[in-house]
Design an enzyme around this catalytic site. Structure first.
Site, PDB file in Angstrom:
ATOM      1  N   GLY A  71     -10.546  -7.451  30.086  1.00 48.91           N
ATOM      2  CA  GLY A  71     -10.006  -8.502  29.236  1.00 48.91           C
ATOM      3  C   GLY A  71      -9.688  -9.782  29.994  1.00 48.91           C
ATOM      4  O   GLY A  71      -9.973 -10.883  29.513  1.00 48.91           O
ATOM      5  N   ASN A 152      -0.403  -8.292  21.916  1.00 46.31           N
ATOM      6  CA  ASN A 152      -0.082  -7.136  22.766  1.00 46.31           C
ATOM      7  C   ASN A 152       1.397  -6.779  22.764  1.00 46.31           C
ATOM      8  O   ASN A 152       1.762  -5.639  23.010  1.00 46.31           O
ATOM      9  CB  ASN A 152      -0.564  -7.375  24.199  1.00 46.31           C
ATOM     10  CG  ASN A 152      -0.145  -8.707  24.749  1.00 46.31           C
ATOM     11  OD1 ASN A 152      -0.420  -9.756  24.172  1.00 46.31           O
ATOM     12  ND2 ASN A 152       0.547  -8.698  25.878  1.00 46.31           N
ATOM     13  N   CYS A 326       2.917  -7.321  32.039  1.00 47.03           N
ATOM     14  CA  CYS A 326       2.525  -8.295  33.050  1.00 47.03           C
ATOM     15  C   CYS A 326       3.693  -9.180  33.465  1.00 47.03           C
ATOM     16  O   CYS A 326       3.662  -9.815  34.502  1.00 47.03           O
ATOM     17  CB  CYS A 326       1.393  -9.168  32.528  1.00 47.03           C
ATOM     18  SG  CYS A 326       0.133  -8.233  31.686  1.00 47.03           S
TER      19      CYS A 326
END
Ligand SMILES: *Cc1c(COP(=O)(O)O)cnc(C)c1O
Length: 387
Positions: A71, A152, A326
């Site tokens: 991605g 997400n 992240c």
């Protein structure tokens, strides 16, 4: 106590059927797909069969599909590849305010180092963007619009056809990051009306490090890499044949199980949300019950830090994420929740519970049983929680 994994939006275990499909291409059929001999031909056949299979699933022509490392690379290709191609003609880019960092950071790089003008397309309190807002930002100078399909952090699904309709028949390209949508809801590039699309295997029971990028035929982007004629020179580098075979198998299985998975996860998530919000005061669902990929449940526990809840749950054997994986480590509330206008005292207490195919009601009942204790202990110590 069996550990409970509720972080499937970060990554997933590889389905044993996928592993089985990959093994021949890691062992006996290990050839380089560029080689002209028998070994190479076997690899090439597997590569092209996989491309055809995946193209069928997202409704594009196999020639429009390029394999990447995942991605992040596909998203970078969308932003940087478009920018490099159009920089002398158009240097305005619009990206969603709640995009993944793999879109936001290349866009920031273009702004700071290459004089591009970047606008953020706002999202409302539900995490959704409106065509009206996009219309006001679009100019003749816009080379790219990038809006993710499913978020997400919240799972919220954008109305991509309504947004992409605005760039149809213009010179502006429309990209969607479909990493969290693919395999969970139907993803059809024609119905979405997109020019470019990113996907990856490891969020849906495939291996890490393999993904794909759709480029609608007729569009020419500059590559990120140079050094070979693989993938029609758009993505040089010896193809990850085993990974590509794994990606195709992953999508095939996801396609077969989509309806069943969706229904099961929808029911589980609805149950989980209703129980947690009933058992614990001052808990808010970020996003809505509707318009959501159901495996993603983002809840804010007012007055405490998500990171502390994550650690508390980890001690109980439950793996979750605060904000996005992240950004964990950073104490700032997630940019996604900030973009939704959620109050800081609420958004910093956000936890993402992302379920998967193996999640059971028993797993959730265990989480429901330990969560009040974790939350109450933190709230007793919290200087900002007063209730
Ligand atoms: C995980 C993720 C990515 C990055 O994909 P990788 O394959 O891990 O590089 C990009 N966008 C979204 C929405 C994601 O969830």
């Amino acid at each position: 106590m069996k550990p409970i994994y509720l972080d499937h939006n970060a990554t997933t275990p590889v389905d044993p059927e996928v592993v089985e499909a990959m093994i021949p291409y890691l062992t006996g059929k290990f050839g380089n797909a560029s080689s002209a001999h028998n070994y190479g031909r076997d690899a090439k056949v597997a590569l092209e069969n996989s491309r055809e299979q995946i193209a069928g699933i997202i409704n594009c022509d196999p020639s429009e599909l390029y394999f990447t490392s995942g991605g992040t690379e596909s998203d970078n290709m969308a932003v940087l590849g478009t920018a490099a191609k159009f920089k002398d003609k158009r240097n305005h880019i619009i990206v969603g305010a709640a995009e993944h960092h793999a879109i936001l950071e290349p866009a920031e790089f273009l702004e700071h180092k290459h004089g591009f003008k970047i606008d953020l397309l706002p999202v409302n309190s539900e995490g959704l963007s409106s065509p009206e807002d996009l219309k006001t930002l679009l100019t003749d100078n816009t080379c790219l619009v990038s809006v993710m399909h499913a978020n997400n952090e919240t799972g919220m699904i954008q109305d991509i056809p309504a947004l992409s309709a605005l760039t149809k028949d213009t010179k502006t390209l429309f990209h969607t990051d479909a990493v969290q949508a693919i395999g969970k809801i139907p993803v059809d590039v024609k119905k979405l009306g997109v020019d470019l699309l990113s996907l990856t295997a490891h969020k849906i029971y495939g291996p890490k490090g393999i993904g794909a990028f759709f480029i609608r035929s007729g569009i020419k982007l500059d590559p990120l890499f140079y050094g070979g004629s693989h993938e029609k020179k758009r993505r040089p580098g010896t193809e990850n044949v085993a990974g590509i075979v794994g990606l195709a198998k992953t999508l095939e299985i996801a396609q077969q199980k989509m309806d069943e998975d969706y229904k099961k996860l929808y029911d589980l998530s609805e149950y989980f949300i209703s129980r947690v919000t009933a058992d614990i005061p001052d808990v808010y669902l970020n996003g809505t019950l509707k318009n959501r990929v159901p495996q993603t449940v983002n809840l804010s526990f007012k007055g405490i830090e998500g990171e502390s809840i994550l650690l508390g749950l980890d001690l109980k054997g439950v793996a979750v994420s605060s904000g996005s994986a992240c950004t964990s480590g950073a104490t700032e509330p997630s940019h996604v929740l900030q973009a939704m206008g959620i109050d800081k005292v609420v958004s910093q207490g956000a936890i993402r519970f992302s379920m998967g195919r193996s999640t059971t009601k028993d797993d959730l009942d265990y989480v429901i049983s330990v969560l009040p204790e974790v939350v109450n202990r933190l709230r007793e110590m919290s200087p900002i929680y007063n209730q």
